[in-house]
Design a protein around this motif. Structure first.
Motif, mmCIF file in Angstrom:
data_model
loop_
_atom_site.group_PDB
_atom_site.id
_atom_site.type_symbol
_atom_site.label_atom_id
_atom_site.label_comp_id
_atom_site.label_asym_id
_atom_site.label_seq_id
_atom_site.Cartn_x
_atom_site.Cartn_y
_atom_site.Cartn_z
ATOM 1 N N LEU A 1 122.285 71.308 160.291
ATOM 2 C CA LEU A 1 122.390 72.211 161.437
ATOM 3 C C LEU A 1 121.033 72.535 162.062
ATOM 4 O O LEU A 1 120.970 73.201 163.085
ATOM 5 N N GLY A 2 119.966 72.071 161.452
ATOM 6 C CA GLY A 2 118.638 72.248 162.026
ATOM 7 C C GLY A 2 117.934 73.530 161.647
ATOM 8 O O GLY A 2 116.885 73.855 162.207
ATOM 9 N N PHE A 3 118.481 74.262 160.689
ATOM 10 C CA PHE A 3 117.848 75.524 160.291
ATOM 11 C C PHE A 3 116.500 75.297 159.609
ATOM 12 O O PHE A 3 115.585 76.086 159.778
ATOM 13 N N ALA A 4 116.376 74.220 158.839
ATOM 14 C CA ALA A 4 115.103 73.942 158.168
ATOM 15 C C ALA A 4 113.998 73.743 159.197
ATOM 16 O O ALA A 4 112.900 74.291 159.067
ATOM 17 N N GLN A 5 114.296 72.980 160.224
ATOM 18 C CA GLN A 5 113.310 72.737 161.281
ATOM 19 C C GLN A 5 113.009 74.027 162.042
ATOM 20 O O GLN A 5 111.858 74.336 162.317
ATOM 21 N N ALA A 6 114.036 74.795 162.346
ATOM 22 C CA ALA A 6 113.845 76.046 163.089
ATOM 23 C C ALA A 6 113.033 77.055 162.292
ATOM 24 O O ALA A 6 112.263 77.831 162.865
ATOM 25 N N ALA A 7 113.174 77.034 160.971
ATOM 26 C CA ALA A 7 112.450 77.975 160.109
ATOM 27 C C ALA A 7 111.148 77.373 159.595
ATOM 28 O O ALA A 7 110.548 77.900 158.658
ATOM 29 N N ASP A 8 110.728 76.263 160.188
ATOM 30 C CA ASP A 8 109.480 75.608 159.808
ATOM 31 C C ASP A 8 109.465 75.273 158.311
ATOM 32 O O ASP A 8 108.453 75.445 157.631
ATOM 33 N N SER A 9 110.605 74.831 157.816
ATOM 34 C CA SER A 9 110.775 74.420 156.410
ATOM 35 C C SER A 9 110.369 75.501 155.405
ATOM 36 O O SER A 9 109.856 75.204 154.329
ATOM 37 N N ASP A 10 110.601 76.753 155.735
ATOM 38 C CA ASP A 10 110.280 77.870 154.845
ATOM 39 C C ASP A 10 111.323 77.932 153.732
ATOM 40 O O ASP A 10 112.478 78.294 153.957
ATOM 41 N N GLU A 11 110.918 77.576 152.515
ATOM 42 C CA GLU A 11 111.849 77.496 151.389
ATOM 43 C C GLU A 11 112.385 78.871 150.984
ATOM 44 O O GLU A 11 113.531 78.999 150.562
#
Length: 87
Positions: free
Chosen positions: A22-32
């Protein structure tokens, strides 16, 4: 009765895949840490503090403390230009 990590691994992997797709990783700048908070609260809608317990039950080592979760909440609020009660 606590949930065992071995049974939750499939759920965690599926939710992680959906999060990425869904693109959340990219939107959150891969913040684990943000990923962990979001997925924990999907598994069990609860407080930020209690999400650390959910992560423990899932078998995921929480990367940070409640203070870090509050900092992330404040950063997200700043991006949306809306005041956040924890900020």
């Amino acid at each position: 009765m606590p949930i065992t990590a071995s049974r939750m691994a499939v759920l965690w992997d599926a939710l992680s895949h959906a999060y990425d797709t869904l693109g959340f990783a990219q939107a959150a700048d891969s913040d684990e840490v943000f990923r962990q908070l979001v997925l924990a609260r999907i598994i069990e809608p609860t407080s930020k503090l209690d999400s650390l317990r959910v992560l423990d039950e899932v078998g995921v080592s929480a990367l940070r403390s409640l203070k870090s979760l509050q900092e992330i909440a404040a950063a997200v609020a700043a991006l949306t230009s809306e005041p956040h009660p924890l900020a």
